[in-house]
Motif scaffolding. Structure first.
Motif, PDB file in Angstrom:
ATOM      1  N   ALA A   1     -11.882 -12.123   3.398  1.00 59.39           N
ATOM      2  CA  ALA A   1     -11.415 -13.257   2.587  1.00 59.39           C
ATOM      3  C   ALA A   1     -11.508 -12.929   1.093  1.00 59.39           C
ATOM      4  N   ILE A   2     -12.562 -12.224   0.700  1.00 59.85           N
ATOM      5  CA  ILE A   2     -12.731 -11.836  -0.704  1.00 59.85           C
ATOM      6  C   ILE A   2     -11.667 -10.812  -1.101  1.00 59.85           C
ATOM      7  N   ILE A   3     -11.437  -9.822  -0.238  1.00 62.43           N
ATOM      8  CA  ILE A   3     -10.432  -8.782  -0.518  1.00 62.43           C
ATOM      9  C   ILE A   3      -9.036  -9.403  -0.641  1.00 62.43           C
ATOM     10  N   GLU A   4      -8.732 -10.359   0.238  1.00 64.54           N
ATOM     11  CA  GLU A   4      -7.424 -11.035   0.185  1.00 64.54           C
ATOM     12  C   GLU A   4      -7.244 -11.763  -1.147  1.00 64.54           C
ATOM     13  N   THR A   5      -8.319 -12.385  -1.640  1.00 69.27           N
ATOM     14  CA  THR A   5      -8.256 -13.088  -2.930  1.00 69.27           C
ATOM     15  C   THR A   5      -7.983 -12.101  -4.064  1.00 69.27           C
ATOM     16  N   VAL A   6      -8.620 -10.941  -4.012  1.00 67.09           N
ATOM     17  CA  VAL A   6      -8.414  -9.908  -5.035  1.00 67.09           C
ATOM     18  C   VAL A   6      -6.953  -9.439  -5.025  1.00 67.09           C
ATOM     19  N   THR A   7      -6.422  -9.134  -3.838  1.00 70.98           N
ATOM     20  CA  THR A   7      -5.038  -8.631  -3.759  1.00 70.98           C
ATOM     21  C   THR A   7      -4.023  -9.705  -4.151  1.00 70.98           C
ATOM     22  N   ARG A   8      -4.284 -10.974  -3.799  1.00 70.90           N
ATOM     23  CA  ARG A   8      -3.383 -12.073  -4.190  1.00 70.90           C
ATOM     24  C   ARG A   8      -3.322 -12.206  -5.704  1.00 70.90           C
ATOM     25  N   THR A   9      -4.478 -12.094  -6.348  1.00 64.14           N
ATOM     26  CA  THR A   9      -4.529 -12.198  -7.811  1.00 64.14           C
ATOM     27  C   THR A   9      -3.751 -11.057  -8.453  1.00 64.14           C
ATOM     28  N   LEU A  10      -3.898  -9.864  -7.907  1.00 59.14           N
ATOM     29  CA  LEU A  10      -3.158  -8.703  -8.429  1.00 59.14           C
ATOM     30  C   LEU A  10      -1.651  -8.874  -8.238  1.00 59.14           C
ATOM     31  N   GLU A  11      -1.245  -9.425  -7.107  1.00 58.63           N
ATOM     32  CA  GLU A  11       0.186  -9.614  -6.824  1.00 58.63           C
ATOM     33  C   GLU A  11       0.837 -10.575  -7.804  1.00 58.63           C
ATOM     34  N   ARG A  12       0.054 -11.519  -8.350  1.00 64.70           N
ATOM     35  CA  ARG A  12       0.613 -12.518  -9.270  1.00 64.70           C
ATOM     36  C   ARG A  12       0.545 -12.084 -10.736  1.00 64.70           C
ATOM     37  N   ALA A  13      -0.064 -10.922 -10.987  1.00 66.00           N
ATOM     38  CA  ALA A  13      -0.223 -10.456 -12.378  1.00 66.00           C
ATOM     39  C   ALA A  13       1.123 -10.036 -12.970  1.00 66.00           C
TER      40      ALA A  13
END
Length: 356
Positions: A272-284
């Motif tokens: 769940a933490i890793i998914e949050t990190v990748t989602r944030t990167l995708e929106r950058a």
């Protein structure tokens, strides 16, 4: 307003202004020029069905004294963690806890109430922010300022957040994980998820139930996580003897567990933490993403101390990942730096004065 500001600045010469990392698991207090002066668990022991804080001799049962009681109290006493998922779940108990910590730090200057900077999760609601402001005011603060945890963590980790380049912080606390990309002294992209250290402890408790029919407490689960928990293999497998209550016989029992099985148990909260990190990167924004190829990701908070978590984040994102120096105190140190620049930055912070 100008006179009020001058009077406030005058009072600050006689008060112990402090920065507070009001965490789900631990509360840290920083004083300008002195660094961290208090680091205690966010736990309060009260009499059953009341908000009356228990006394342990001359001391109130708050912090370390109360944490020792978790899971061990008789029917007449309750040990409470008044913050859940990074926000206040029990207003009166939080007020009592904050009051105790502020008095403990401000003891030499009781006549002048301090100005307080408090770090809060970026994802909390306006009502939850109001609860923090009110609690701190009633606990004895003269003026309260709120700063978002990712910003405080980034400043505490010495990231160049005021420059025109992207800095990324992943702050894994007890109740929330804050993921933020910052640039030019503001948050460009941020996500807060209520999955963190407490959820890792819960995953370990559930694993012990399923695999061994053994009931263990929160403190034992936390000890397992610290001693043998890991996010990735490091070539050294560890074992640990665990004691608890047998769910079938109801009697005390002990068993031996391995770091490999605990690593498996932690997969769900870590995912769940890793998914949050990748989602944030995708929106950058593309330019910010380009900066992160060079600048990488910094891990802060107690969760950053989990062995191998930097390897897992790096593998999932393809970016270099490092752990901040003394990750547990990053947010608290960031609030202290905010205190030093309060006059310059207070316009960017939410405060109790915003309501008037």
């Amino acid at each position: 307003m100008i006179l009020n500001g001058l009077y406030d600045n005058f009072l600050s010469w006689f008060s112990v202004d402090m920065g507070i990392d009001l965490g789900t698991c631990n509360t840290l207090v920083c004083v300008r020029g002195e660094g961290i002066v208090l680091n205690e668990p966010s736990v309060v022991a009260v009499k059953k069905n009341s908000t009356q804080v228990l006394r342990n001799g001359n001391e109130l049962a708050v912090g370390w004294v109360a944490k020792e009681m978790l899971g061990k109290t008789p029917g007449s006493i309750t040990a409470i963690r008044p913050l859940k998922d990074g926000v206040i779940s029990d207003f009166e108990i939080t007020e009592a806890m904050l009051s105790y910590f502020i008095r403990k730090v401000n003891g030499q200057h009781p006549l002048v109430r301090p100005r307080v900077v408090i770090a809060v999760p970026s994802g909390i609601t306006a009502v939850e922010r109001r609860a923090v402001l009110d609690s701190a005011e009633k606990a004895g603060a003269r003026k309260v300022y709120l700063v978002e945890e990712p910003m405080a963590a980034g400043i505490g980790a010495s990231l160049p957040i005021v420059e025109a380049t992207a800095s990324m912080i992943v702050d894994i606390g007890g109740g929330t994980t804050e993921v933020a990309i910052m640039s030019l002294a503001d948050i460009a992209q941020c996500e807060s998820v209520r999955v963190a250290g407490d959820d890792m402890d819960e995953a370990i408790i559930n694993h012990m139930k399923k695999a061994y029919n053994l009931m263990i407490g929160e403190q034992t689960a936390e000890r397992i996580k610290i001693e043998i928990g890991s996010a990735a293999t490091d070539g050294e497998e560890r074992t640990m003897e665990v004691r608890g209550r047998d769910m079938i016989s109801g009697l005390p029992r002990k068993t031996v567990i391995t770091s490999e099985e605990i690593r498996e148990a932690l997969q769900e909260p870590l995912s769940a933490i890793i998914e949050t990190v990748t989602r944030t990167l995708e929106r950058a924004e593309p330019e910010l993403a380009a900066d992160l190829v060079d600048n990488g990701i910094v891990l802060a908070g107690g969760g950053a101390l989990l062995r191998g978590i930097d390897v897992v984040v790096s593998n999932a994102t393809g970016l270099e990942c490092r752990i901040a120096e003394d990750p547990l105190t990053c947010v608290a140190r960031g609030t202290a730096i905010y205190l030093e620049h309060l006059e310059e930055w207070k316009g960017t912070m939410e405060s109790d004065a915003d309501d008037f």
